[in-house]
Design an enzyme around this catalytic site. Structure first.
Site, mmCIF file in Angstrom:
data_model
loop_
_atom_site.group_PDB
_atom_site.id
_atom_site.type_symbol
_atom_site.label_atom_id
_atom_site.label_comp_id
_atom_site.label_asym_id
_atom_site.label_seq_id
_atom_site.Cartn_x
_atom_site.Cartn_y
_atom_site.Cartn_z
ATOM 1 C CD GLU A 279 -8.165 29.449 -19.122
ATOM 2 O OE1 GLU A 279 -8.479 29.726 -17.964
ATOM 3 O OE2 GLU A 279 -7.949 30.305 -19.983
ATOM 4 N NE ARG B 143 -4.451 26.367 -28.994
ATOM 5 C CZ ARG B 143 -4.658 26.910 -27.803
ATOM 6 N NH1 ARG B 143 -5.268 28.075 -27.726
ATOM 7 N NH2 ARG B 143 -4.267 26.304 -26.701
ATOM 8 C CG HIS C 29 -10.425 32.956 -25.613
ATOM 9 N ND1 HIS C 29 -9.074 32.726 -25.598
ATOM 10 C CD2 HIS C 29 -10.958 32.031 -26.444
ATOM 11 C CE1 HIS C 29 -8.792 31.691 -26.389
ATOM 12 N NE2 HIS C 29 -9.913 31.263 -26.920
ATOM 13 C CB CYS D 43 -4.562 30.777 -21.667
ATOM 14 S SG CYS D 43 -3.891 32.367 -21.871
HETATM 15 C C1 CIR Z 1 -4.449 31.200 -29.664
HETATM 16 O O1 CIR Z 1 -4.675 32.105 -30.476
HETATM 17 O O2 CIR Z 1 -5.170 30.223 -29.579
HETATM 18 C C2 CIR Z 1 -3.242 31.328 -28.768
HETATM 19 N N1 CIR Z 1 -2.191 31.977 -29.454
HETATM 20 C C3 CIR Z 1 -3.601 32.085 -27.506
HETATM 21 C C4 CIR Z 1 -4.615 31.374 -26.677
HETATM 22 C C5 CIR Z 1 -4.905 32.090 -25.405
HETATM 23 N N2 CIR Z 1 -5.760 31.325 -24.598
HETATM 24 C C6 CIR Z 1 -6.512 31.820 -23.641
HETATM 25 O O3 CIR Z 1 -6.573 33.022 -23.483
HETATM 26 N N3 CIR Z 1 -7.240 30.977 -22.932
#
Ligand code: CIR
Length: 256
Positions: free
Chosen positions: A65, A85, A164, A251
């Protein structure tokens, strides 16, 4: 109504991803099983899934996501706020043209994670967080306006426990927002009915309305009861291994 979703299972190095949670190391086998059940739940809601292969280059890449915003006919590639990322978007840039004709991107110095974007029908809420900065939020607002959507910025920096925006709110359809207490008093929700998440069940705030169903994380009985009381048809999904990596239900898929 959604008809499709893009998903990607966690890779075996999933536990090497980013997290601020102190819930322990995720069990890879269990994460894979939970992911598969999540996929089955989306299919139960009528979606056709595009299942991408696990990508070991990016331990957080199961959280698809965060790589794109889908608004009507338009796909907007993000520019994730976490450097580890950033490369996830390149891969998504090869997948989305199968489904979208118009593809644009958030550009430097903007950063933006999909988890900060809450699509509430004609209006989008854009979170400003540790991952999404003002420049990214403003770029997205312009792109959405060109596409016929209004947007409202919501600064969630300093709200405890919020990675987020959608760690704390979800649009559940019918002009309703499911919201944690810490965000409930914001003026930005004017015009929406607020459904409070039960105290102590903050993780349950991240849920997804998919056609006639609401997918919610398992293990949050008071919030579940509130939602059932409002007439929602719930599908509960075990999310423990993703919660350990700061991930919520939304996500794990891009829905369109
Ligand atoms: C991060 O910290 O980017 C990942 N471990 C978790 C991302 C979660 N993404 C979301 O809630 N859209």
């Amino acid at each position: 109504m959604f008809s499709r979703a893009i998903v990607r299972p966690p890779g075996e190095n999933f536990a090497a991803g980013l997290t601020s949670a102190t819930l322990g190391t995720p069990d890879y086998g269990m994460a894979l099983r939970q992911h598969e059940r999540y996929c089955l739940a989306l299919e139960q809601c009528g979606l056709v899934l595009t299942r991408l292969p696990a990508d070991l280059r990016f331990p957080d890449s199961t959280f698809v996501e965060d790589t794109a915003i889908l608004a009507g006919e338009r796909a907007i590639l993000t520019r994730p706020g976490a450097p580890s990322r950033a490369g996830e978007v390149e891969d998504m840039a090869h997948v989305l043209p199968r489904f979208f004709v118009s593809i644009t991107s958030i550009a430097a110095p903007g950063t933006l994670d999909g988890g900060d974007i809450c699509d509430a029908g004609e209006r989008f809420f854009i979170g400003i967080s540790e991952r999404t900065n003002e420049a990214g939020a403003e770029q997205l607002a312009v792109l959405l306006e060109q596409t016929g959507y209004s947007s409202v910025l919501v600064d969630v920096r300093g709200t405890p426990g919020i990675l987020h925006l959608k760690s704390g709110i979800s649009y559940i359809g019918d002009s309703r927002l499911l919201v944690i207490d810490a965000l409930a008093g914001r003026s930005q929700w004017n015009g929406f009915e607020i459904v409070p998440v039960a105290p102590g069940e903050e993780y349950a705030a991240n849920c997804i309305r998919v056609n006639d169903h609401l997918l919610v994380a398992a293990g949050f009985p008071a919030t579940e009861a509130r939602l059932r009381g409002l007439g929602y048809s719930l599908i509960t999904v075990e999310m423990s291994e993703f919660q350990k990596m700061d991930g919520g239900l939304s996500c794990l898929s891009l829905r369109f």
